[in-house]
Scaffold this motif. Structure first.
Motif, short mmCIF file in Angstrom:
data_model
loop_
_atom_site.label_atom_id
_atom_site.label_comp_id
_atom_site.label_asym_id
_atom_site.label_seq_id
_atom_site.Cartn_x
_atom_site.Cartn_y
_atom_site.Cartn_z
N MET A 315 -12.61 -11.81 -13.48
CA MET A 315 -13.05 -13.02 -12.80
C MET A 315 -13.09 -12.92 -11.28
SD MET A 315 -13.47 -14.76 -15.53
CE MET A 315 -13.96 -16.30 -14.76
N ALA A 316 -12.26 -12.09 -10.69
CA ALA A 316 -12.07 -12.16 -9.24
C ALA A 316 -12.75 -11.04 -8.46
CB ALA A 316 -10.58 -12.19 -8.91
N SER A 317 -12.35 -9.80 -8.73
CA SER A 317 -12.83 -8.69 -7.88
C SER A 317 -13.32 -7.49 -8.67
CB SER A 317 -11.71 -8.23 -6.94
OG SER A 317 -10.66 -7.64 -7.68
N GLY A 318 -12.78 -7.30 -9.87
CA GLY A 318 -13.16 -6.14 -10.67
C GLY A 318 -12.28 -4.93 -10.48
N ASN A 319 -11.42 -4.94 -9.42
CA ASN A 319 -10.64 -3.73 -9.16
C ASN A 319 -9.23 -4.00 -8.63
OD1 ASN A 319 -11.24 -4.65 -6.59
ND2 ASN A 319 -11.85 -2.64 -5.79
N SER A 320 -8.76 -5.24 -8.72
CA SER A 320 -7.43 -5.55 -8.19
C SER A 320 -6.51 -5.98 -9.32
CB SER A 320 -7.52 -6.64 -7.12
OG SER A 320 -8.15 -7.80 -7.65
N LYS A 321 -5.23 -6.23 -8.99
CA LYS A 321 -4.25 -6.53 -10.02
C LYS A 321 -2.94 -6.98 -9.40
CE LYS A 321 -2.42 -2.93 -12.18
NZ LYS A 321 -0.97 -3.01 -11.82
N ILE A 322 -1.98 -7.30 -10.24
CA ILE A 322 -0.59 -7.47 -9.80
C ILE A 322 0.03 -6.08 -9.75
CG2 ILE A 322 1.65 -8.48 -10.32
CD1 ILE A 322 -0.42 -10.57 -9.56
N TYR A 323 0.48 -5.68 -8.58
CA TYR A 323 0.93 -4.30 -8.37
C TYR A 323 2.44 -4.14 -8.54
CZ TYR A 323 -3.66 -3.19 -6.39
OH TYR A 323 -5.01 -2.98 -6.22
N GLU A 324 2.86 -2.89 -8.65
CA GLU A 324 4.26 -2.54 -8.47
C GLU A 324 4.53 -2.43 -6.97
OE1 GLU A 324 6.03 0.34 -11.52
OE2 GLU A 324 3.92 0.90 -11.53
N SER A 325 5.76 -2.73 -6.56
CA SER A 325 6.08 -2.70 -5.14
C SER A 325 5.87 -1.32 -4.53
CB SER A 325 7.52 -3.16 -4.92
OG SER A 325 8.43 -2.36 -5.68
N ALA A 326 6.12 -0.27 -5.31
CA ALA A 326 5.96 1.09 -4.80
C ALA A 326 4.52 1.37 -4.37
CB ALA A 326 6.40 2.11 -5.84
N ASP A 327 3.56 0.70 -4.99
CA ASP A 327 2.15 0.89 -4.61
C ASP A 327 1.91 0.40 -3.19
OD1 ASP A 327 1.40 1.94 -7.12
OD2 ASP A 327 1.17 -0.07 -7.94
N TYR A 328 2.39 -0.78 -2.85
CA TYR A 328 2.22 -1.31 -1.49
C TYR A 328 2.93 -0.43 -0.47
CZ TYR A 328 0.31 -5.93 -2.83
OH TYR A 328 -0.47 -6.96 -3.29
N ILE A 329 4.15 -0.04 -0.81
CA ILE A 329 4.94 0.77 0.13
C ILE A 329 4.24 2.09 0.42
CG2 ILE A 329 7.14 1.97 0.45
CD1 ILE A 329 8.38 -0.31 -1.31
N ARG A 330 3.73 2.74 -0.61
CA ARG A 330 3.00 4.00 -0.44
C ARG A 330 1.77 3.82 0.43
NH1 ARG A 330 -1.14 5.08 -3.68
NH2 ARG A 330 -0.30 3.75 -5.34
N LEU A 331 1.00 2.78 0.17
CA LEU A 331 -0.23 2.55 0.94
C LEU A 331 0.07 2.17 2.39
CD1 LEU A 331 -2.14 0.63 -1.86
CD2 LEU A 331 -2.68 2.93 -1.00
N ALA A 332 1.14 1.40 2.60
CA ALA A 332 1.52 1.03 3.97
C ALA A 332 1.98 2.25 4.75
CB ALA A 332 2.63 -0.02 3.92
N GLU A 333 2.77 3.11 4.12
CA GLU A 333 3.25 4.31 4.80
C GLU A 333 2.09 5.24 5.15
OE1 GLU A 333 6.16 5.78 2.06
OE2 GLU A 333 7.78 4.54 2.92
#
Length: 358
Positions: A315-333
């Motif tokens: 319904m929204a974007s086709g490629n997003s989701k509720i993530y694990e916290s490690a995903d955000y941390i990895r991408l931020a780093e």
């Protein structure tokens, strides 16, 4: 070695597993029967009757439902533990009481029924195409985000009720975190209807707010700010952050993102973090408030979050989701930021990640 994650009870017997499998197979049937019983007032009638319950004859005598409808729907509800029958009298069971009295149950149910249900039939095609093909059931749009305020009812009301029910419970407790470093220039990315901006401006009369979102959403936020007499202390920056070349204003003491990055795929999150890092003042920091299914204390919260992800796909974007916290941390780093702290247990199911430049 990664820890084992499972929702099935330890030592589950094959017969019990087979029963659980049938619940999945018939899940859509039960969903619609319970929805009918709830929205057409059958569950409310049983709630009012209390422990005494009501006979089928008594329910039919009201003239509100046919005997056929009552038998079909109540028997399905019985199979799901929503109602029980004792001595020929129908009563609400514990699950039924949740349906009529538990806010989060009702918000989730409305969101799935009014926003997602028809579109989820296109989940397989959406996964294959990487586009929200189920959104066509609500309107002729490529993404839900620019048109949230234009969604047809009841989808619009149910979407905002779902979004605000989860986010609003967290706002009262995070303002001390937001102002812990005494920021003067604060950027709210994904400002939505301006709820956080309003709270921040009211909390500290010296702070200068910069709101970043799509033009359609900023128009709603601007009206809210004007109505509260706070428009003069806010600057609006219309941006489509799906465009990698779309810059962010600089010199920010704090950048705030709440339930925002889950609207994007990993490559897009990485790009946003890169632009956020570039927008920071020398000692600036980044606060990310979001729902991570791996950081939940209770399985019920993790279950709800995991099963919200297909909404983003269809319904929204086709490629997003509720993530694990490690995903955000990895991408931020990868974008040149470093994690400073994590605070869990905010509101229903939020965690707060604090970053600074590496």
């Amino acid at each position: 070695m990664p820890e084992t994650k499972r929702f099935s009870p330890p030592g589950q017997k094959a017969f019990d597993a087979r029963f659980e499998a049938q619940k999945i197979a018939f899940g859509p049937v039960v969903f619609h029967c319970v929805h009918y019983a709830w929205k057409r007032g059958i569950l409310e009638a049983l709630a009012e009757a209390g422990a005494e319950g009501l006979t089928l004859d008594a329910l039919e005598a009201t003239g509100r439902w046919s005997r056929y409808a009552l038998k079909l729907v109540l028997e399905s509800c019985l199979s799901a533990g929503v109602v029980l029958i004792e001595g020929g009298r129908w009563q609400l069971d514990k699950v039924g009481f949740c349906m009529v009295s538990d806010d989060i149950t009702r918000v989730n149910f409305d969101f799935i029924h009014d926003v997602c249900y028809q579109g989820l039939f296109e989940l397989a095609r959406s996964l294959d195409a990487g586009r929200p093909l189920g959104l066509a059931h609500l309107g002729d749009w490529d993404s839900i985000y620019p048109v949230l305020s234009a969604l047809p009812e009841p989808a619009r009301s149910s979407w905002f009720a779902f979004d605000h029910h989860y986010s609003d419970t967290s706002f009262p407790s995070i303002l001390p975190d937001v102002f812990a470093t005494a920021p003067r220039r604060l950027m709210d990315i994904g400002a939505n209807t301006g709820k956080f901006s309003l709270a921040a401006l009211a909390h500290d009369e010296r702070v200068e707010l910069h709101l970043v979102d799509l033009p359609q959403q900023l128009a709603v936020a601007e009206a809210q700010l004007a109505g509260a007499g706070l428009r003069a202390r806010a600057e609006l920056h219309p941006r489509n952050l799906l465009e990698p070349s779309s810059p962010l204003p600089g010199g920010m003491d704090l950048v705030w993102m709440s339930q925002f990055l889950s609207c994007f795929g990993e490559a897009e999150i990485a790009s946003i973090f890169e632009r956020v890092a570039a927008s920071l003042a020398e000692q600036g920091q980044v606060l990310v408030l979001d729902t991570f299914w791996d950081r939940q204390r209770y399985d019920i919260a993790a279950y709800c979050l995991i099963n919200t992800s297909p909404y983003f796909t269809a319904m929204a974007s086709g490629n997003s989701k509720i993530y694990e916290s490690a995903d955000y941390i990895r991408l931020a780093e990868s974008a040149g930021l470093r994690l400073l702290t994590v605070r869990d247990g905010i509101g229903y199911c939020h965690s707060l990640l604090r970053f600074a430049r590496a």
